[in-house]
Motif scaffolding. Sequence first.
Motif, PDB file in Angstrom:
ATOM      1  N   VAL A 221     -42.666 -65.545 -53.855  1.00 38.05           N
ATOM      2  CA  VAL A 221     -42.488 -66.968 -54.173  1.00 38.05           C
ATOM      3  C   VAL A 221     -43.142 -67.227 -55.529  1.00 38.05           C
ATOM      4  N   GLN A 224     -42.624 -73.734 -56.655  1.00 37.15           N
ATOM      5  CA  GLN A 224     -42.053 -74.721 -55.748  1.00 37.15           C
ATOM      6  C   GLN A 224     -41.633 -75.940 -56.567  1.00 37.15           C
ATOM      7  N   ASN A 231     -37.587 -79.842 -50.570  1.00 38.33           N
ATOM      8  CA  ASN A 231     -38.398 -78.889 -51.320  1.00 38.33           C
ATOM      9  C   ASN A 231     -37.640 -77.568 -51.458  1.00 38.33           C
ATOM     10  N   LEU A 233     -37.847 -73.410 -53.162  1.00 37.01           N
ATOM     11  CA  LEU A 233     -38.714 -72.331 -53.619  1.00 37.01           C
ATOM     12  C   LEU A 233     -37.924 -71.419 -54.534  1.00 37.01           C
ATOM     13  N   ASP A 246     -37.168 -74.576 -48.830  1.00 36.26           N
ATOM     14  CA  ASP A 246     -38.547 -74.250 -48.511  1.00 36.26           C
ATOM     15  C   ASP A 246     -38.695 -73.804 -47.047  1.00 36.26           C
TER      16      ASP A 246
END
Length: 251
Positions: A221, A224, A231, A233, A246
């Motif tokens: 990851v 973000q 959300n 990633l 996310d």
Amino acid sequence: MSGRVADTDPFADAAFVTRLQKLLPMLASEQPGEADAARRKLLEHLGHHRLSLTDVALRLPAGARTASFTQGAREMSLERQLGIARISRQEAESDTQRAMMQVAELRRSLQQAASDLGLAVAGQARVRLLAVVGWMMVAIVGSLAVAEHLHIEGMAQGEAVAAADRRMLRPDVLPAYDFNLHLASGESFGTVLVQDLAIRLSPNEEAGVRAFLNRGMRVVVEQQTRAGGRNWLLVRSVTGTGWVPDGDVLH
């Protein structure tokens, strides 16, 4: 001849003549015993009156002799026919009795055969029933064994899947193809939680897809962001870098 004839002429006696007419035809009987007996009786009858067969031949009128002989022959023929009919009837009755005995014996044989056949059929039916029950028991036992095997195999597979899930959710366990991933400053490892996770070119559901990730795959990851009300990633994997929701990656 006159010296031997009695004072009273026997041929004028109806009883003598009647007796004589009965005995004369019997001399011609086809049965030797009957003819001999008639001859003896005739000689005794004539001797009682001191007569001989010659006297009978001379004294008895020709017509009377012929009529008597014919009548006697007719009576003998009727008696013979009656005797033959009587014998035939007795033989027929004997044949009928034998036939009835044979029919009764045949009926008993048929009844015994039917009884034996019924017992045989009943025995075969019991054998078939036992065979069917046996096959049913074998099928039931086999089904139970297969079901138990499938249950055990399913439990084993479930345990294997659960163990794999646990391994995939552990951040310290990395698949072999993920060992070339290295963390940079501010990055962290993550694990894909869904199958065929689409890596998009931008944080947008409508963006193009770079690649698809398998469930349990290890990713890095990088950052973000929030876009479109959710959300996102930015992840890096052996297939390249792209954006994923996310909630689809554990990090």
